[in-house]
Design a protein around this motif. Structure first.
Motif, PDB file in Angstrom:
ATOM      1  N   VAL A 130       1.131   5.595  -1.419  1.00 35.03           N
ATOM      2  CA  VAL A 130       0.675   6.757  -2.187  1.00 35.03           C
ATOM      3  C   VAL A 130       1.882   7.679  -2.345  1.00 35.03           C
ATOM      4  N   THR A 176      -8.131   6.145   0.204  1.00 29.45           N
ATOM      5  CA  THR A 176      -9.559   5.886   0.419  1.00 29.45           C
ATOM      6  C   THR A 176     -10.202   5.338  -0.859  1.00 29.45           C
ATOM      7  N   VAL A 210       0.860  -1.178   0.000  1.00 30.26           N
ATOM      8  CA  VAL A 210       0.000   0.000   0.000  1.00 30.26           C
ATOM      9  C   VAL A 210       0.899   1.232   0.000  1.00 30.26           C
ATOM     10  N   GLY A 266      -7.198  11.671  -0.420  1.00 32.63           N
ATOM     11  CA  GLY A 266      -8.209  10.638  -0.642  1.00 32.63           C
ATOM     12  C   GLY A 266      -7.788   9.524  -1.586  1.00 32.63           C
ATOM     13  N   ARG A 287     -10.305   3.038   9.936  1.00 38.09           N
ATOM     14  CA  ARG A 287     -11.379   3.720   9.182  1.00 38.09           C
ATOM     15  C   ARG A 287     -11.852   2.876   8.005  1.00 38.09           C
ATOM     16  N   SER A 340       1.874  -0.262   8.616  1.00 43.34           N
ATOM     17  CA  SER A 340       3.104   0.512   8.833  1.00 43.34           C
ATOM     18  C   SER A 340       2.915   1.490   9.988  1.00 43.34           C
ATOM     19  N   GLU A 341       1.659   1.951  10.155  1.00 44.08           N
ATOM     20  CA  GLU A 341       1.328   2.878  11.245  1.00 44.08           C
ATOM     21  C   GLU A 341      -0.034   2.484  11.800  1.00 44.08           C
ATOM     22  N   ARG A 388      -2.952  12.485   1.529  1.00 45.59           N
ATOM     23  CA  ARG A 388      -4.040  13.209   2.202  1.00 45.59           C
ATOM     24  C   ARG A 388      -4.961  13.926   1.214  1.00 45.59           C
TER      25      ARG A 388
HETATM   26  C1  ACO Z   1      -0.384  -2.931   4.374  1.00 48.23           C
HETATM   27  C2  ACO Z   1       0.737  -1.980   4.019  1.00 48.23           C
HETATM   28  O1  ACO Z   1       1.248  -2.013   2.952  1.00 48.23           O
HETATM   29  S1  ACO Z   1       1.254  -0.891   5.198  1.00 48.23           S
HETATM   30  C3  ACO Z   1       2.156   0.350   4.297  1.00 48.23           C
HETATM   31  C4  ACO Z   1       1.361   1.618   4.146  1.00 48.23           C
HETATM   32  N1  ACO Z   1       2.167   2.566   3.406  1.00 48.23           N
HETATM   33  C5  ACO Z   1       2.925   3.514   3.994  1.00 48.23           C
HETATM   34  O2  ACO Z   1       2.959   3.659   5.211  1.00 48.23           O
HETATM   35  C6  ACO Z   1       3.746   4.346   3.049  1.00 48.23           C
HETATM   36  C7  ACO Z   1       3.722   5.836   3.399  1.00 48.23           C
HETATM   37  N2  ACO Z   1       2.383   6.377   3.460  1.00 48.23           N
HETATM   38  C8  ACO Z   1       1.546   6.450   2.379  1.00 48.23           C
HETATM   39  O3  ACO Z   1       1.855   5.975   1.295  1.00 48.23           O
HETATM   40  C9  ACO Z   1       0.227   7.141   2.578  1.00 48.23           C
HETATM   41  O4  ACO Z   1       0.382   8.162   3.512  1.00 48.23           O
HETATM   42  C10 ACO Z   1      -0.914   6.212   3.056  1.00 48.23           C
HETATM   43  C11 ACO Z   1      -1.079   5.058   2.081  1.00 48.23           C
HETATM   44  C12 ACO Z   1      -0.613   5.639   4.438  1.00 48.23           C
HETATM   45  C13 ACO Z   1      -2.211   7.033   3.159  1.00 48.23           C
HETATM   46  O5  ACO Z   1      -2.584   7.454   1.876  1.00 48.23           O
HETATM   47  P1  ACO Z   1      -3.450   8.798   1.643  1.00 48.23           P
HETATM   48  O6  ACO Z   1      -3.806   8.814   0.202  1.00 48.23           O
HETATM   49  O7  ACO Z   1      -2.749   9.959   2.217  1.00 48.23           O
HETATM   50  O8  ACO Z   1      -4.741   8.494   2.511  1.00 48.23           O
HETATM   51  P2  ACO Z   1      -6.131   9.278   2.369  1.00 48.23           P
HETATM   52  O9  ACO Z   1      -5.886  10.655   1.856  1.00 48.23           O
HETATM   53  O10 ACO Z   1      -7.099   8.443   1.630  1.00 48.23           O
HETATM   54  O11 ACO Z   1      -6.534   9.360   3.910  1.00 48.23           O
HETATM   55  C14 ACO Z   1      -7.734   8.885   4.423  1.00 48.23           C
HETATM   56  C15 ACO Z   1      -7.825   9.273   5.874  1.00 48.23           C
HETATM   57  O12 ACO Z   1      -6.803   8.590   6.607  1.00 48.23           O
HETATM   58  C16 ACO Z   1      -5.979   9.547   7.290  1.00 48.23           C
HETATM   59  N3  ACO Z   1      -4.608   9.045   7.200  1.00 48.23           N
HETATM   60  C17 ACO Z   1      -3.986   8.601   6.102  1.00 48.23           C
HETATM   61  N4  ACO Z   1      -2.744   8.221   6.413  1.00 48.23           N
HETATM   62  C18 ACO Z   1      -2.573   8.452   7.718  1.00 48.23           C
HETATM   63  C19 ACO Z   1      -1.479   8.272   8.597  1.00 48.23           C
HETATM   64  N5  ACO Z   1      -0.299   7.783   8.165  1.00 48.23           N
HETATM   65  N6  ACO Z   1      -1.653   8.595   9.890  1.00 48.23           N
HETATM   66  C20 ACO Z   1      -2.836   9.093  10.317  1.00 48.23           C
HETATM   67  N7  ACO Z   1      -3.912   9.300   9.525  1.00 48.23           N
HETATM   68  C21 ACO Z   1      -3.767   8.975   8.228  1.00 48.23           C
HETATM   69  C22 ACO Z   1      -6.160  10.826   6.526  1.00 48.23           C
HETATM   70  O13 ACO Z   1      -5.870  11.939   7.321  1.00 48.23           O
HETATM   71  C23 ACO Z   1      -7.613  10.769   6.132  1.00 48.23           C
HETATM   72  O14 ACO Z   1      -8.420  11.119   7.240  1.00 48.23           O
HETATM   73  P3  ACO Z   1      -9.839  11.827   7.040  1.00 48.23           P
HETATM   74  O15 ACO Z   1     -10.684  10.844   6.264  1.00 48.23           O
HETATM   75  O16 ACO Z   1     -10.305  12.017   8.445  1.00 48.23           O
HETATM   76  O17 ACO Z   1      -9.563  13.073   6.302  1.00 48.23           O
END
Ligand code: ACO
Length: 401
Positions: A85, A96, A83, A93, A126, A119-120, A91
């Motif tokens: 982005v 989502t 996963v 969507g 959600r 990862s976090e 941030r």
């Molecule tokens: C199973 C796995 O592969 S785990 C690995 C996950 N990947 C990573 O950690 C790599 C680094 N991070 C990323 O690539 C991105 O930040 C992701 C994938 C974690 C999130 O992607 P985004 O496109 O930013 O998420 P999106 O915008 O859809 O956020 C949806 C909601 O989650 C929240 N959210 C997203 N990521 C995080 C986070 N790391 N910490 C806290 N809240 C978060 C957003 O604030 C948003 O909240 P809202 O609906 O209240 O506004």
């Protein structure tokens, strides 16, 4: 949100998606030889990309697996991973939208559950994922770690070339088995135990009166002394599975008896693994961490609740809320003989991530209610739910992906 196009990826995009995911974790792109192994774990229809115009800005993937549930049944499960982005698109969507598409596809293809390693901790609730199993990390000081018993059967080292088939078939005997354990897919073996980069891995097989019944994969970082800095010799357990208690004890006794090792460490072990009870001095073992392991998402709540067994405990009606898969919403009657949909009033209502957390029996509804994760209503109903969902062994997965 900017217009995004969510597409199922094909071979033309797998490497770009892999590079994007690695970049999101701050890793460089996989070199060609590593990519050749990684590409074997992309299955048609299971990788999604988010496109802004022609640009790939996010990705999710899943692997085909199966999950053991309390009572011994095994259900189809998607192992969600990779996963990511792109940093300039977070941030907005993107995840989502990807989650929405992936959950829908999993539901339509018959997956009863999905699981992932996060990862976090603040990302996945959600989307309906709850922490359903935990693991512990232990370190054992060899200087004081005397086993209470000798090896009862036999433990033998095998060459890496011969280990693959042996280890794979022994794993399949035990997993999926205990609740929470899963089936591994070929791409997992290709990438992990059999080809871990740079590790000098050792493979040991336990056997008893009925033949081979357990294995351990481990590596040792030898003692070093350089520029006045001393580093102890550490043996790290990478994968240990046993079909019998004797094989389990024999493997640990073997590991603890290996010369020129100061410390034996193991991550990702079951929280109820009785290793300290095998030692004369249990303080030779320290639990250095207890972590969330499986984040479980019930994709088909009715099928999931029907698949598991329940203890005697009267009956309870649980209401379920699910923003992403509304067909899961409704009331479910749980009794010791099974679960079914009902039109009856729920005793209490939970979000689907809360149900996912409680589903394998690792955490009690009572604990989740106490933490404010749902409104308990009648404490008696919550107590009945806990009696029904109780399990003997802590659920555990043991496969990192
Ligand atoms: C199973 C796995 O592969 S785990 C690995 C996950 N990947 C990573 O950690 C790599 C680094 N991070 C990323 O690539 C991105 O930040 C992701 C994938 C974690 C999130 O992607 P985004 O496109 O930013 O998420 P999106 O915008 O859809 O956020 C949806 C909601 O989650 C929240 N959210 C997203 N990521 C995080 C986070 N790391 N910490 C806290 N809240 C978060 C957003 O604030 C948003 O909240 P809202 O609906 O209240 O506004």
């Amino acid at each position: 949100m900017t217009d995004l196009d969510i597409r199922v990826l094909d071979d033309a995009h797998y490497r770009a998606a892999h590079t994007l995911f690695r970049g999101a974790l701050h890793h460089p792109p996989a070199p060609d030889d590593r990519w050749e192994i990684a590409r074997t774990s992309y299955d048609p229809g299971r990788a999604f990309g988010a496109f802004a115009g022609d640009e790939l800005v996010g990705t999710v993937q899943s692997f085909p697996s199966r999950l053991a549930v309390p009572g011994g049944a095994v259900v189809p499960m998607a192992a969600v991973s990779r996963v990511g982005v792109r940093a300039d698109w977070t941030r907005r969507g993107v995840l989502t939208a990807l989650q929405r598409a992936q959950l829908r596809a999993m539901r339509e293809s018959g997956d009863v559950a999905a699981s992932l390693r996060a990862s976090e901790g603040a990302i996945y609730e959600r989307f309906g994922y709850g922490v359903a199993t935990r693991v512990r990390e232990v370190r054992v000081k060899r200087a004081t770690a005397r086993s209470r018993q000798p090896i009862a059967g036999r433990v033998r080292l095998v060459e890496p070339a011969a280990a693959g088939d042996l280890v794979g078939s022994l794993f399949e005997r035990v997993s999926p088995g205990r609740a929470g354990t899963i089936a591994r897919w070929q791409g997992w073996w290709n990438l992990n135990v059999l080809h871990e980069e740079g590790a000098h891995q050792r493979y040991a097989i336990a056997s008893g009166p009925d033949g081979d019944d357990g294995y351990v994969v481990y590596k040792v970082t030898a003692y070093s002394y350089e520029n006045g800095v001393e580093k102890p010799a550490v043996l790290t357990v990478l994968d240990l599975w046993a079909a019998t208690p004797r094989a389990w004890a024999d493997l640990w006794v073997f590991l603890l008896g290996i010369d020129l090792v100061d410390e034996v460490g193991a991550e990702g072990r079951p929280v109820d693994e009785p290793l300290e009870w095998l030692l004369v001095d249990r303080r030779a073992l320290r639990v250095v961490d207890v972590m969330d392991e499986t984040w479980l998402r019930l994709v088909d709540v009715e099928a999931a609740l029907s698949a598991r067994a329940y203890r005697p405990g009267g009956s309870v009606v649980i209401g379920v809320r699910d923003r992403f898969l509304p067909e899961n919403e409704g009331s479910y009657l749980i009794t010791s003989s099974g679960a079914s949909r009902t039109t009856g009033e729920p005793d209490f209502v939970v979000d689907v991530d809360v149900l996912g957390a409680a589903y394998l029996g690792d955490v009690a509804f009572g604990a989740l209610a106490a933490a404010g994760r749902f409104a308990a209503g009648s404490p008696e109903a919550v107590a009945r739910a806990d009696a029904l969902f109780a399990v003997d062994q802590a659920p555990w997965c043991g496969t990192f992906f």
